[in-house]
Design an enzyme around this catalytic site. Sequence first.
Site, short mmCIF file in Angstrom:
data_model
loop_
_atom_site.label_atom_id
_atom_site.label_comp_id
_atom_site.label_asym_id
_atom_site.label_seq_id
_atom_site.Cartn_x
_atom_site.Cartn_y
_atom_site.Cartn_z
N CYS A 148 0.81 -1.23 0.00
CA CYS A 148 0.00 0.00 0.00
C CYS A 148 0.84 1.28 0.00
CB CYS A 148 -0.98 0.04 1.16
SG CYS A 148 -1.42 -1.53 1.86
N ARG A 194 7.34 -10.70 6.28
CA ARG A 194 6.89 -10.38 7.63
C ARG A 194 7.66 -11.25 8.62
NH1 ARG A 194 0.38 -9.42 6.56
NH2 ARG A 194 0.77 -7.82 4.98
N GLN A 211 1.10 -11.38 -2.74
CA GLN A 211 -0.36 -11.32 -2.79
C GLN A 211 -0.85 -10.85 -4.15
OE1 GLN A 211 -1.04 -8.58 0.55
NE2 GLN A 211 -2.16 -10.25 1.50
N ASP A 224 -2.38 -8.34 -4.86
CA ASP A 224 -2.69 -7.11 -4.15
C ASP A 224 -3.00 -5.98 -5.14
OD1 ASP A 224 -2.94 -5.50 -1.98
OD2 ASP A 224 -0.80 -5.29 -1.59
N HIS A 239 -4.61 -1.83 -5.57
CA HIS A 239 -5.11 -0.60 -4.98
C HIS A 239 -5.82 0.20 -6.05
CE1 HIS A 239 -2.02 -1.82 -2.04
NE2 HIS A 239 -3.02 -1.53 -1.22
N LYS A 250 -12.81 -3.56 7.22
CA LYS A 250 -12.47 -4.50 6.16
C LYS A 250 -13.67 -5.36 5.82
CE LYS A 250 -9.19 -6.65 8.43
NZ LYS A 250 -8.36 -7.83 8.54
N HIS A 277 -8.33 -0.90 -1.02
CA HIS A 277 -7.35 -1.99 -0.96
C HIS A 277 -8.11 -3.26 -1.28
CE1 HIS A 277 -4.53 0.35 1.75
NE2 HIS A 277 -5.67 1.00 1.90
ZN LIG Z 1 -3.27 -2.13 0.72
#
Ligand SMILES: [Zn+2]
Length: 587
Positions: A281, A310, A328, A330, A332, A415, A461
């Site tokens: 992000c 992580r 991911q 992922d 945005h 979320k 997100h």
């Molecule tokens: Zn994000």
Amino acid sequence: MDEKKQKMLKLRHTAEHVLHTAMQKLYPNLKKAMGPATDDGFYFDFDLEGKVTEADFPVIEKEMARIIKSESKMVRREIETPEAKEIFAGNPYKMEWIEEISGRGEKFSTYQMTLPNGKVIDEDLCSGPHLDSVSEIGAFKLLSIAGAYWHGDEKNKMLTRIYGTAFETQEELDKYMWQLEEAKKRDHRKLGKEMDLFSFSDLVGSGLPLYSPKGAFIRRKLTEFVEEVQSSQGYFQVWTPQIAKADLFKTSGHYDKYKGDMFRVVSNYSDEEMFLKPMNCPQHTQIFSAQPRSYRDLPLRITDFAMLYRDEKPGELSGLARVRSFSQDDCHIFCREDQVDKEIDEVLQMTKKIMETFGFKYKYRLSTRDVEHPEKYLGDPAVWDKVEKWAEEIMKRNKIDFYQGPGEAAFYAPKMDLVATDALGREWQLSTLQIDYVMPERFDLTYTGQDGEAKRPIMLHRAILGSAERAMMILIEHYAGAFPVWLSPIQVAILPVSEKVKEYSEKIAKELRDKGVRIELVEEADSLGKKIRNAEASKVPYMLIVGEKEAESGQVSVRQRGQKDLGSMTLSDFAEMVIKEEKGKTI
Ligand SMILES: [Zn+2]
Ligand SMILES: [Zn+2]
């Protein structure tokens, strides 16, 4: 949390007290450390002298059953620090908790297990909640035993952890035990090794998976599939580095909230504090702000499969379920407020398509703030109210099955968490969708509105599969390793009966390969029975048995995974069938 989950949590929490009360009775010298109720049961850590093994379970369970029959009540008591210290004197684990809790200026509560005649048979430091009476535990079972370090830290003493589970009825327990048995057979760590999909190396490090060609193939197929769905919806892939300065994470707020979970990177040449990135992000905000943006440029949808890192606790790493490196699907979406609804509706459509492809039932958890702890969240409470309500309306409008998850929000936004149910009926949280006002504010992102004024975009997100590693794990177990044709690294095993058909087998292999079918020509001198057994064990979807009869007729004899004989057909009919399955992503 829904009502049923709340009830189960109380029930398992209570069962955990029954376990340690029974243990205390059977092993009077033990020290009770701690234990929680978990999503599917409970565990408790004991500091014991001698050794307890699973062979001792029947005796412990018998004592637990006796306690459950006693109809004891769980009675809550608020106490002050001196009394707490007195009760738990001699137990260093409880004393540590007491110091910590009193250090925070919080109150203590204990739960006393109290017989109907008023006699207290156990008292433990606990904030609850529990059932009113232990007799409400319908069915329970102890499952396993393991060593566990206090606080997960290997410098501490190794404790004995006993796992168990409890349900309202015997029927529910039986179903769970079946699931567990089946899950053992499908364990992705076991299948991953047997099928040569992935491995871990001590030299590389724990929680850092290495994919073999077949595993890497499946992983790539999964991301390609998501990528294909996304690009048809106007998403563009970006590329961002794995490390970034602490300043980036300070601006996003991750530094304060997540520093302890991030890997620090040290440069030989500068003192700059840097980290491996745990999420994409913050970097993506910088791609947005790299160009002047106008209202006409929005929405900007960007996607990133970059590796993320992580620093998970070593004791919590497990196969692909919990790793230190992952990536991911992922995305945005930077958009105007009036575009949010349409964007999310499209995300939900994409999600539906992807979940149906895998044969997953799914629902959403609406993860909102913990109203008791507003300090855990960034941003304006009024905006939080608005977005929480908005998310609920979106779920209702799209007729999506959802339940409430108070306290489960991210620190910057509520979320919508995607929870999928696999072939065994187990639930997995896969990914998340968020409407975020906080990040754009913190990074001071702007676009020029129709009126020429600078406006703040909203950041959505979104991931669907979530981490590729976790998705791999879930899918290996969901399919029990028998991947559908489109995900299978090898789709067809060609099994020649003898040397005599070598030439014909090679011809078939070439023709199929030229058509894009993924084949393996098994040339070992093994018997046909053994070749079939090996192909079945490696879960190849189709086998072609090639003998002299087939060579003469120019046909192939087809066997489908799972003992199904499909008879003879022409090679081109067979190839067409496989290609159709591949394209249709048939389950
Ligand atoms: Zn994000
Ligand atoms: Zn408790």
